[in-house]
Design an enzyme around this catalytic site. Structure first.
Site, PDB file in Angstrom:
ATOM      1  N   LYS A 179      23.584  27.724  42.678  1.00 41.94           N
ATOM      2  CA  LYS A 179      24.155  27.759  41.330  1.00 41.94           C
ATOM      3  C   LYS A 179      24.300  26.357  40.738  1.00 41.94           C
ATOM      4  O   LYS A 179      24.341  26.197  39.511  1.00 41.94           O
ATOM      5  CB  LYS A 179      25.529  28.437  41.354  1.00 41.94           C
ATOM      6  CG  LYS A 179      25.463  29.947  41.466  1.00 41.94           C
ATOM      7  CD  LYS A 179      26.767  30.574  41.947  1.00 41.94           C
ATOM      8  CE  LYS A 179      27.973  30.211  41.135  1.00 41.94           C
ATOM      9  NZ  LYS A 179      29.181  30.991  41.543  1.00 41.94           N
ATOM     10  N   ASP A 238      29.177  35.595  37.053  1.00 39.67           N
ATOM     11  CA  ASP A 238      28.533  36.228  38.193  1.00 39.67           C
ATOM     12  C   ASP A 238      27.892  37.544  37.771  1.00 39.67           C
ATOM     13  O   ASP A 238      28.344  38.202  36.821  1.00 39.67           O
ATOM     14  CB  ASP A 238      29.562  36.502  39.296  1.00 39.67           C
ATOM     15  CG  ASP A 238      29.620  35.389  40.335  1.00 39.67           C
ATOM     16  OD1 ASP A 238      28.765  34.486  40.310  1.00 39.67           O
ATOM     17  OD2 ASP A 238      30.534  35.428  41.196  1.00 39.67           O
ATOM     18  N   ASP A 276      28.103  40.335  39.125  1.00 35.82           N
ATOM     19  CA  ASP A 276      28.952  41.513  39.326  1.00 35.82           C
ATOM     20  C   ASP A 276      30.149  41.498  38.382  1.00 35.82           C
ATOM     21  O   ASP A 276      31.191  42.083  38.672  1.00 35.82           O
ATOM     22  CB  ASP A 276      29.415  41.628  40.782  1.00 35.82           C
ATOM     23  CG  ASP A 276      30.190  40.409  41.261  1.00 35.82           C
ATOM     24  OD1 ASP A 276      30.269  39.407  40.516  1.00 35.82           O
ATOM     25  OD2 ASP A 276      30.721  40.448  42.394  1.00 35.82           O
ATOM     26  N   HIS A 283      35.733  41.249  37.019  1.00 36.18           N
ATOM     27  CA  HIS A 283      34.921  40.788  38.139  1.00 36.18           C
ATOM     28  C   HIS A 283      35.020  41.818  39.267  1.00 36.18           C
ATOM     29  O   HIS A 283      36.057  41.946  39.913  1.00 36.18           O
ATOM     30  CB  HIS A 283      35.445  39.428  38.608  1.00 36.18           C
ATOM     31  CG  HIS A 283      34.476  38.670  39.438  1.00 36.18           C
ATOM     32  ND1 HIS A 283      34.652  37.345  39.777  1.00 36.18           N
ATOM     33  CD2 HIS A 283      33.299  39.018  40.017  1.00 36.18           C
ATOM     34  CE1 HIS A 283      33.654  36.921  40.508  1.00 36.18           C
ATOM     35  NE2 HIS A 283      32.817  37.928  40.673  1.00 36.18           N
TER      36      HIS A 283
END
Length: 318
Positions: free
Chosen positions: A102, A118, A120, A244
């Site tokens: 990242k 992210d 997810d 998240h």
């Protein structure tokens, strides 16, 4: 290719539309691509004015790249980055080593400011106003809400002593606002070379590196599902702008409800909300001039959020 916008469209800021973007990360040939597609559709539903860049490793198959492109994502391949593949036992989960890659997004200098999310995560409200935050800082949400206020809590992740003094607030690296910068990118890589691997990989590393320029923002921009059972008295799930799904068993595209805490009604509701967006064909990306794109242009690029109200004064280090 980044979508072009009508020159006559006015914005509530001097930031150039083309200079900002959301960015996420994808590796491998598994089903995580579904998470990224869901995120892309969530940003469309929230009428975001900005594209989603997907930083992918070389092992992402062509089929998945095409899926991302069809959903309006800007796909950028990056090279893997890891301090050492011989220290996998150092990480809480062995695949965390991939997350060091990242750091490559600091090299995306065609953008002046980016919001990392992210794969997810899901966005349920427009958060474009985050691009208005003052420059030169990294903004993120505390990994445990208690840390925001200096309250003792057994859920706060242990800090690896080998990384020096603990930051006053430890943030979750699943979402952060940052500015790509070639000098910072080089320093990140040079620092990584002399930094030992630790339990939470790039999250520990970023907390160490940016501890002097980190600014906490409210949990509503990265509501970790675990907060629902760890600190329910501090969480209002209906106020979450971005959720998240990072707890074990919480990935909506894998959800069975059998893992610990996953049979909660609030978890079921949030999983359903994710699927409602993922299955909504009206949110599928279409060419410029489509209903989806027109709705994005008509939607407010920035909410009425008072930017100064986002700042949370972090407790001084002990």
């Amino acid at each position: 290719m980044a979508p072009e916008f009508e020159s006559g469209t006015k914005m509530a800021t001097t930031i150039q539309k083309s200079s900002c973007a959301y960015v996420t990360f994808l590796a491998g040939n598994g089903d995580y691509v579904k998470g990224v597609v869901g995120l892309a559709k969530g940003l469309i539903k929230a009428k975001s004015m900005y594209p989603l860049v997907v930083a992918i490793l070389p092992d992402v198959p062509e089929e998945h790249r095409m899926i991302l492109t069809r959903h309006g994502c800007i796909v950028k391949e990056i090279e893997p980055l890891a301090p050492s593949l011989q220290s996998l036992d150092k990480y809480a989960r062995s695949y965390y080593v991939l997350n060091y890659s990242k750091l490559r997004i600091w090299e995306f200098v065609e953008y002046s400011k980016m919001v990392y999310l992210d794969g997810d995560m899901q966005v349920f409200e427009n958060i474009d106003h985050l691009f208005e935050l003052p420059d030169k800082y990294l903004y993120a949400v505390a990994d445990c809400i208690c840390d925001m206020y200096g309250e003792p809590c057994d859920e706060v992740l242990p800090w690896p002593k080998e990384l020096g003094p603990r930051p006053s607030v430890y943030f979750n690296a699943g979402m952060f606002v940052f500015q790509p910068n070639p000098s910072v990118y080089v320093r990140l890589l040079n620092t990584l070379k002399v930094t030992p691997p630790t339990q939470f990989a790039e999250q520990d590393f970023l907390n160490m590196y940016f501890k002097d320029v980190y600014k906490p923002i409210p949990y509503t921009y990265n509501m970790l599902l675990a907060m629902l059972w760890r600190h329910p008295e501090k969480i209002e799930v209906n106020k979450a702008k971005a959720v998240h799904y990072c707890s074990p068993g919480a990935k909506p595209w894998k959800y069975t409800g059998k893992e610990e805490h996953m049979d909660r009604e609030d978890i079921k509701m949030l999983v359903k909300k994710w699927w409602d967006i993922y299955n909504d064909t009206t949110l599928d990306h279409k060419a410029q001039g489509s209903t989806v794109e027109a709705n994005r242009l008509r939607g407010a690029a920035f909410s009425d959020t008072n930017i100064s109200a986002l700042y949370i004064t972090s407790p001084s280090a002990a």
